[in-house]
Design a protein around this motif. Structure first.
Motif, PDB file in Angstrom:
ATOM      1  N   GLN A  97      -5.902 -19.664  56.115  1.00  0.00           N
ATOM      2  CA  GLN A  97      -5.467 -21.066  55.604  1.00  0.00           C
ATOM      3  C   GLN A  97      -6.209 -21.173  54.111  1.00  0.00           C
ATOM      4  O   GLN A  97      -5.563 -21.893  53.403  1.00  0.00           O
ATOM      5  N   GLU A  98      -7.105 -20.371  53.625  1.00  0.00           N
ATOM      6  CA  GLU A  98      -7.322 -20.249  52.196  1.00  0.00           C
ATOM      7  C   GLU A  98      -5.980 -19.915  51.098  1.00  0.00           C
ATOM      8  O   GLU A  98      -5.845 -20.649  50.474  1.00  0.00           O
ATOM      9  N   GLN A 101      -3.457 -22.226  51.173  1.00  0.00           N
ATOM     10  CA  GLN A 101      -3.885 -23.562  50.003  1.00  0.00           C
ATOM     11  C   GLN A 101      -3.979 -22.957  48.448  1.00  0.00           C
ATOM     12  O   GLN A 101      -4.321 -23.767  47.706  1.00  0.00           O
ATOM     13  N   ARG A 103      -5.806 -20.293  47.461  1.00  0.00           N
ATOM     14  CA  ARG A 103      -7.019 -20.104  47.058  1.00  0.00           C
ATOM     15  C   ARG A 103      -7.383 -18.502  47.365  1.00  0.00           C
ATOM     16  O   ARG A 103      -7.602 -18.078  48.683  1.00  0.00           O
TER      17      ARG A 103
END
Length: 350
Positions: A97-98, A101, A103
């Protein structure tokens, strides 16, 4: 599903943790520091020695503590935290998920299982950065310290590296940047990091010993700081009588240079930091302390070829005596260095 962070600058490094953190703070904070400065600001220097029965030889010797990356965030006042997640499926979902996004994300794992690394040795605290993944190909894309391009690793190898069942595990540890805010100035961070390092080397702060003792499990000996050095000093004098003396010497040689230390058992990096720290905080760091930091690095580097010679001639008493003398000299240098720093740093920053 496929995702890739394309705008991440990868600069190769001498050490995985300081190299990864340098690249991450450039991305998130726009701060471009020498790798040695990053290492020092993370209060990375240490001497950790512990016995570990499952290893060959049955001990480990580290020139850095286990929390440098998180400690860098403390000294700089960064919005960065590290988490562990024992559940492998949840651990992957969190870091996936990072990336989705946008990141880039710090990971920790055992370097042995990463299939793109040719040098195969157990090291459970290796640091690298997740930049992307491809579900169809079952691949992940990683920024590591060796090359200026992203590495390709199988998802299965990454999963095993992050939480191996047959070796020391960091339990899917990963680091999250929430912003690029820095709350401390560089001189302030320099002073904080010097205090942390001095207190750990002198045994006032026992956190690194406690962290390593917890991680390594069934060890019978575990010490850090100057006491860790003294333990290594005592143990090496027992090794000439052992049948596997050659493997002991070979491991120490590797620990000084080959295990991604940046040279000199991480002391090369710390010497760079001390030059910079002298500029930032001349009230805390004297010219003599800078000289001692460089001397410690030179002495550690000089011990490496001696250990190589012993590995080739493990019954040579003269070589062992030379190694023992060199180790004693290094201890004297570091004892003097941290005594000097304690007189200035701990007085100014109680």
């Amino acid at each position: 599903m496929r995702a890739m962070i394309e705008d991440f600058r990868i600069v190769p490094a001498g050490h995985c943790g300081s190299g990864s953190m340098r690249n991450l703070i450039y991305h998130y904070c726009g701060l471009d520091l020498d790798e040695g400065v990053v290492f020092g600001l993370g209060a990375g220097l240490d001497t950790v020695f512990f016995t570990y029965e499952d290893a060959d030889p049955p001990f480990m010797l580290f020139g850095r503590g286990s929390s440098m990356e998180a400690d860098y965030a403390v000294t700089m006042g960064l919005d960065y935290e590290e988490k562990i997640q024992p559940d492998n499926d949840l651990a992957w979902e969190e870091v996936k998920q990072e990336v989705l996004q946008g990141r880039p994300t710090m990971l920790s794992g055992d370097i042995l299982y990463l299939d793109y690394r040719e040098y195969k040795v157990h090291f459970p605290g290796h640091r690298f950065i997740l930049l992307g993944f491809d579900d169809k190909k079952q691949e992940v894309y990683i920024a590591d310290r060796i090359n200026a391009h992203a590495e390709t690793c199988s998802m299965g190898a990454l999963r095993r590296s992050r939480n191996p069942s047959d070796a020391i595990s960091t339990y899917n540890r990963w680091g999250k940047f929430s912003s690029g805010t820095m709350r401390n100035s560089l001189p302030e961070a320099c002073g904080i990091s010097l205090k942390i390092t001095v207190e750990r080397m002198l045994g006032i702060d026992k956190s690194q010993r406690e962290l390593m003792a917890e991680m390594s499990g069934k060890n019978t000996i575990c010490e850090a700081g100057l006491k860790g050095f003294q333990t290594f000093q005592q143990q090496i004098k027992l090794w000439p009588e052992r049948e596997n003396a050659a493997s002991h010497a070979r491991y120490v040689d590797n620990a000084i240079v080959k295990f991604g230390t940046g040279g000199g058992f991480f002391r090369n990096h710390y010497a760079v930091f001390m030059v910079w720290a002298r500029e930032q905080r001349p009230d805390l760091v004297s010219a003599d302390s800078v000289k001692l930091a460089h001397l410690a690095a030179d002495q550690w580097n000089a011990l490496s070829p001696t250990m190589q010679s012993i590995a080739a001639q493990p019954t040579n008493a003269d070589l062992w005596n030379q190694a023992h003398e060199q180790v004693d000299d290094i201890y004297h240098t570091e004892y003097t260095l941290y005594g000097q720093l304690s007189d200035t740093v701990l007085r100014a920053m109680p």
